[in-house]
Scaffold this motif. Structure first.
Motif, PDB file in Angstrom:
ATOM      1  N   GLN A 160       0.827  -1.205   0.000  1.00 31.78           N
ATOM      2  CA  GLN A 160       0.000   0.000   0.000  1.00 31.78           C
ATOM      3  C   GLN A 160       0.868   1.264   0.000  1.00 31.78           C
ATOM      4  OE1 GLN A 160      -3.157   0.163  -0.486  1.00 31.78           O
ATOM      5  NE2 GLN A 160      -3.498  -2.048  -0.428  1.00 31.78           N
ATOM      6  N   LEU A 161       1.975   1.233   0.730  1.00 31.55           N
ATOM      7  CA  LEU A 161       2.891   2.381   0.715  1.00 31.55           C
ATOM      8  C   LEU A 161       3.514   2.557  -0.668  1.00 31.55           C
ATOM      9  CD1 LEU A 161       4.701   1.961   4.156  1.00 31.55           C
ATOM     10  CD2 LEU A 161       2.861   3.554   3.570  1.00 31.55           C
ATOM     11  N   ALA A 162       3.859   1.453  -1.317  1.00 32.25           N
ATOM     12  CA  ALA A 162       4.420   1.547  -2.663  1.00 32.25           C
ATOM     13  C   ALA A 162       3.386   2.074  -3.651  1.00 32.25           C
ATOM     14  CB  ALA A 162       4.939   0.185  -3.110  1.00 32.25           C
ATOM     15  N   GLN A 163       2.132   1.643  -3.520  1.00 32.13           N
ATOM     16  CA  GLN A 163       1.077   2.167  -4.384  1.00 32.13           C
ATOM     17  C   GLN A 163       0.894   3.661  -4.167  1.00 32.13           C
ATOM     18  OE1 GLN A 163      -0.423   0.836  -6.811  1.00 32.13           O
ATOM     19  NE2 GLN A 163      -0.178  -1.366  -6.564  1.00 32.13           N
ATOM     20  N   ARG A 164       1.005   4.110  -2.927  1.00 27.47           N
ATOM     21  CA  ARG A 164       0.920   5.545  -2.656  1.00 27.47           C
ATOM     22  C   ARG A 164       2.065   6.293  -3.342  1.00 27.47           C
ATOM     23  NH1 ARG A 164       3.112   9.501   0.131  1.00 27.47           N
ATOM     24  NH2 ARG A 164       1.766  11.098   1.088  1.00 27.47           N
ATOM     25  N   ASN A 165       3.275   5.732  -3.292  1.00 25.90           N
ATOM     26  CA  ASN A 165       4.417   6.380  -3.939  1.00 25.90           C
ATOM     27  C   ASN A 165       4.249   6.413  -5.458  1.00 25.90           C
ATOM     28  OD1 ASN A 165       5.585   6.721  -1.420  1.00 25.90           O
ATOM     29  ND2 ASN A 165       6.809   4.856  -1.564  1.00 25.90           N
ATOM     30  N   ILE A 166       3.645   5.363  -6.024  1.00 28.16           N
ATOM     31  CA  ILE A 166       3.399   5.361  -7.468  1.00 28.16           C
ATOM     32  C   ILE A 166       2.453   6.495  -7.837  1.00 28.16           C
ATOM     33  CG2 ILE A 166       2.276   4.068  -9.316  1.00 28.16           C
ATOM     34  CD1 ILE A 166       3.367   1.530  -8.094  1.00 28.16           C
ATOM     35  N   SER A 167       1.401   6.681  -7.065  1.00 25.48           N
ATOM     36  CA  SER A 167       0.458   7.771  -7.343  1.00 25.48           C
ATOM     37  C   SER A 167       1.126   9.125  -7.200  1.00 25.48           C
ATOM     38  CB  SER A 167      -0.748   7.669  -6.396  1.00 25.48           C
ATOM     39  OG  SER A 167      -1.448   6.456  -6.598  1.00 25.48           O
ATOM     40  N   GLU A 168       2.047   9.254  -6.256  1.00 27.09           N
ATOM     41  CA  GLU A 168       2.780  10.513  -6.109  1.00 27.09           C
ATOM     42  C   GLU A 168       3.634  10.795  -7.344  1.00 27.09           C
ATOM     43  OE1 GLU A 168       4.459  13.997  -4.882  1.00 27.09           O
ATOM     44  OE2 GLU A 168       2.704  12.954  -4.068  1.00 27.09           O
ATOM     45  N   GLN A 169       4.282   9.771  -7.897  1.00 32.53           N
ATOM     46  CA  GLN A 169       5.084   9.961  -9.104  1.00 32.53           C
ATOM     47  C   GLN A 169       4.194  10.257 -10.310  1.00 32.53           C
ATOM     48  OE1 GLN A 169       8.239  10.340  -8.651  1.00 32.53           O
ATOM     49  NE2 GLN A 169       7.976   9.715  -6.513  1.00 32.53           N
ATOM     50  N   ARG A 170       3.016   9.648 -10.370  1.00 34.81           N
ATOM     51  CA  ARG A 170       2.076   9.970 -11.445  1.00 34.81           C
ATOM     52  C   ARG A 170       1.644  11.435 -11.365  1.00 34.81           C
ATOM     53  NH1 ARG A 170       3.754   5.950 -14.271  1.00 34.81           N
ATOM     54  NH2 ARG A 170       2.941   3.892 -13.733  1.00 34.81           N
ATOM     55  N   ARG A 171       1.489  11.933 -10.151  1.00 37.53           N
ATOM     56  CA  ARG A 171       1.136  13.354  -9.996  1.00 37.53           C
ATOM     57  C   ARG A 171       2.266  14.244 -10.506  1.00 37.53           C
ATOM     58  NH1 ARG A 171       1.908  17.599  -6.722  1.00 37.53           N
ATOM     59  NH2 ARG A 171       3.526  16.443  -5.606  1.00 37.53           N
ATOM     60  N   ALA A 209      -6.017  12.010  -5.572  1.00 34.05           N
ATOM     61  CA  ALA A 209      -7.095  11.193  -5.010  1.00 34.05           C
ATOM     62  C   ALA A 209      -6.632   9.751  -4.806  1.00 34.05           C
ATOM     63  CB  ALA A 209      -8.323  11.236  -5.920  1.00 34.05           C
ATOM     64  N   ASN A 210      -5.825   9.241  -5.745  1.00 32.26           N
ATOM     65  CA  ASN A 210      -5.289   7.893  -5.585  1.00 32.26           C
ATOM     66  C   ASN A 210      -4.356   7.793  -4.376  1.00 32.26           C
ATOM     67  OD1 ASN A 210      -6.651   6.904  -7.843  1.00 32.26           O
ATOM     68  ND2 ASN A 210      -4.969   7.403  -9.233  1.00 32.26           N
ATOM     69  N   ILE A 211      -3.646   8.872  -4.087  1.00 32.57           N
ATOM     70  CA  ILE A 211      -2.799   8.900  -2.892  1.00 32.57           C
ATOM     71  C   ILE A 211      -3.657   8.756  -1.640  1.00 32.57           C
ATOM     72  CG2 ILE A 211      -1.284  10.355  -1.501  1.00 32.57           C
ATOM     73  CD1 ILE A 211      -0.172  11.497  -4.104  1.00 32.57           C
ATOM     74  N   ALA A 212      -4.739   9.498  -1.589  1.00 28.37           N
ATOM     75  CA  ALA A 212      -5.639   9.412  -0.427  1.00 28.37           C
ATOM     76  C   ALA A 212      -6.271   8.029  -0.319  1.00 28.37           C
ATOM     77  CB  ALA A 212      -6.721  10.493  -0.533  1.00 28.37           C
ATOM     78  N   ILE A 213      -6.604   7.432  -1.463  1.00 29.91           N
ATOM     79  CA  ILE A 213      -7.174   6.076  -1.447  1.00 29.91           C
ATOM     80  C   ILE A 213      -6.168   5.082  -0.886  1.00 29.91           C
ATOM     81  CG2 ILE A 213      -7.963   4.195  -2.933  1.00 29.91           C
ATOM     82  CD1 ILE A 213      -9.215   6.312  -4.750  1.00 29.91           C
ATOM     83  N   ALA A 214      -4.905   5.178  -1.326  1.00 35.85           N
ATOM     84  CA  ALA A 214      -3.870   4.263  -0.836  1.00 35.85           C
ATOM     85  C   ALA A 214      -3.657   4.429   0.663  1.00 35.85           C
ATOM     86  CB  ALA A 214      -2.565   4.492  -1.596  1.00 35.85           C
ATOM     87  N   GLU A 215      -3.694   5.656   1.154  1.00 32.81           N
ATOM     88  CA  GLU A 215      -3.540   5.890   2.591  1.00 32.81           C
ATOM     89  C   GLU A 215      -4.701   5.292   3.371  1.00 32.81           C
ATOM     90  OE1 GLU A 215      -3.164  10.096   2.791  1.00 32.81           O
ATOM     91  OE2 GLU A 215      -1.037  10.118   2.258  1.00 32.81           O
ATOM     92  N   THR A 216      -5.924   5.442   2.846  1.00 34.65           N
ATOM     93  CA  THR A 216      -7.087   4.865   3.515  1.00 34.65           C
ATOM     94  C   THR A 216      -7.026   3.342   3.511  1.00 34.65           C
ATOM     95  OG1 THR A 216      -8.408   6.779   2.819  1.00 34.65           O
ATOM     96  CG2 THR A 216      -9.611   4.832   3.560  1.00 34.65           C
ATOM     97  N   GLN A 217      -6.618   2.771   2.390  1.00 37.77           N
ATOM     98  CA  GLN A 217      -6.499   1.321   2.309  1.00 37.77           C
ATOM     99  C   GLN A 217      -5.384   0.809   3.221  1.00 37.77           C
ATOM    100  OE1 GLN A 217      -5.975   0.726  -1.902  1.00 37.77           O
ATOM    101  NE2 GLN A 217      -8.173   0.529  -2.293  1.00 37.77           N
ATOM    102  N   PHE A 218      -4.339   1.605   3.403  1.00 38.69           N
ATOM    103  CA  PHE A 218      -3.284   1.230   4.345  1.00 38.69           C
ATOM    104  C   PHE A 218      -3.851   1.112   5.757  1.00 38.69           C
ATOM    105  CE2 PHE A 218      -0.080   2.292   7.478  1.00 38.69           C
ATOM    106  CZ  PHE A 218       0.996   1.500   7.110  1.00 38.69           C
TER     107      PHE A 218
END
Length: 470
Positions: free
Chosen positions: A298-309, A367-376
């Protein structure tokens, strides 16, 4: 300009690139994890065909030729080696490594060479001029000097995706280990149930012989014989059902292990407690938070969304690229030597208005970053519940093992007394049948308690990702 001058320019660009990006070459080839060979030996004929597209077309190709007893350690080795889900996860990991190398290629310039030979004239019917042949060749070098952070964000996103797939392989391996362990315990329970029901049939047959002998001696009744016959028929039916469940459990485990089409397996290990859990529930929860690959995913998915941003916002900044071109022209038989030329320049691009598309993409990634944090957070709560649930089951099943062991000894003693009373004429056949059923149930309860404890231990090891269990 000649070829030597062109290569001098090209060498200068390459050296400059090496100075600006000293770690690019090493980053382009990420190290692969080393494979460790297991010391557990398993028969080779249990392994499936190496061709995944092969399927049998004749009945004899799927006929079971032999049943091989295997231990739990061998079952785990076969699962890690042959399981299809784990193989898919490993292939996805290899694919993400290639995607990372593809993204890191942007750190280097691109070089292309093209050439053509042309023969031209005024037509087939005209003799006004002779046809001419010419050679034209060019070499082009391009490099993106500045991309507004898009190149770096793309590489980091690929690195995070590689991390996600590495964690997915670890998670799949842990899940497959749990499934193989659980299904092995299911097979052990099915084997024990067959043994217990066979023993019940033997007890029922002995009781029937006793009642028939008493009837022939004139001290028994036809009613007692009928009761014994009904009890024997019920025991035989339960044995038949247990044998069917045993076959199903064997095939379920064989399917998970991806065994050969002509091989079947049975459980070789005896039913016994697999071990004790060394930690308190609080220590187990903390270790689960530290070790579970799902949280790191989940942390890696959050980082991926940050790079997409970052990629989306980079489109609003300037884009600068370097372009170099060298041309060579030679027209044969024209009396003129080879001509060449070159060009070298910088190209710049800045998007002044895109109707908000780049910022909209950045908002999607936010928004994907927030989703990843919530899923974490949700995954963290679920992990804690899993640890607490299986820890509680572990404790209760351990108590059940002790209780069922005492009850089993009492049931055996009660059956012996019931038979002695019946043979002495002070007891009834109903008491004997009831004692036999109590013994069968007590044996089943003890086996179930031990295997339920082992299942809870396996689930707790999976929930905590206990390093000692790997």
């Amino acid at each position: 300009m000649n070829f030597s001058l062109f290569f001098v320019h090209f060498t200068w660009v390459t050296l400059a690139f090496a100075i600006l990006f000293p770690n690019a070459a090493s980053a382009a080839t990420p190290p692969k994890p080393q494979n460790t060979s297991s010391s557990v030996k398993v028969p080779d004929y249990l392994n499936p065909s190496p061709n995944p597209l092969q399927f049998p077309t004749k009945p004899q190709e799927v006929r079971i030729q032999q049943t091989v007893p295997i231990s739990l350690a061998q079952a785990l080795e076969l699962a890690q080696r042959n399981n299809r889900d784990l193989q898919v996860a490993i292939l996805q990991l290899e694919r993400s490594r290639s995607e990372l190398r593809e993204s890191q290629a942007a750190l280097f310039p691109t070089l292309g060479i093209n050439s053509n030979v042309t023969n031209s004239g005024n037509g087939f019917t005209s003799n006004s001029s002779q046809a001419s042949t010419s050679f034209n060749g060019s070499a082009e070098l391009n490099y993106d000097v500045y991309t507004g952070g898009n190149r770096e964000a793309t590489i980091q996103a690929a690195q995070e995706q590689l991390r996600v797939n590495e964690l997915n392989v670890e998670s799949q391996a842990l899940t497959i280990r749990l499934n193989a362990t659980t299904q092995y315990y299911n097979l052990q329970q099915a084997d024990e149930q067959v043994r217990i029901n066979r023993s019940a049939v033997e007890n029922a047959q002995a009781s029937l012989r006793d009642t028939q002998a008493r009837e022939q001696a004139g001290v028994g009744t036809r009613f007692d014989v009928l009761q014994a016959q009904v009890n024997l028929a019920n025991s035989q039916q339960e044995l038949t059902n247990a044998i069917s469940q045993q076959q199903i459990a064997r095939r379920q485990l064989a399917t998970l292990l991806s065994l050969s089409e002509s091989a079947d397996i049975s459980a070789a290990d005896p039913v016994q407690i697999a071990g004790l859990w060394p930690q308190t529930v609080e220590q187990s929860i903390v270790q689960a938070f530290q070790n579970r690959p799902e949280l790191q995913q989940q942390l890696a998915q959050r980082n991926i969304s940050e790079q997409r941003r970052r990629q989306a916002l980079s489109q609003l900044g300037p884009q600068i690229s370097l372009a170099g071109n060298y041309n060579l022209l030679d027209r044969y038989n024209d009396g003129v030597s080879i001509t060449d030329g070159y060009s070298l320049g910088l190209n710049g691009n800045l998007t002044l208005f895109d109707a908000g598309a780049a910022r909209a993409r950045a908002d999607q990634s936010r928004a994907n970053i927030a989703i990843a944090e919530t899923q974490f957070a949700s995954q963290r709560d679920l992990i804690r519940f899993d640890v607490e649930q299986y820890y509680s089951q572990l404790q209760s099943n351990l108590n059940n093992v002790q209780t069922s062991s005492v009850a089993l000894n009492q049931a055996r003693e009660a059956l012996n007394l019931a038979r002695l009373r019946f043979q002495a004429g002070v007891g009834t056949q109903t008491e004997v049948i009831s004692a036999e059923n109590d013994l069968t149930r007590a044996e089943g309860n003890r086996v179930a308690a031990i295997l339920d404890y082992n299942r809870a231990l396996a689930n707790l090891q999976r929930s905590v990702t206990f390093r000692g269990s790997r």
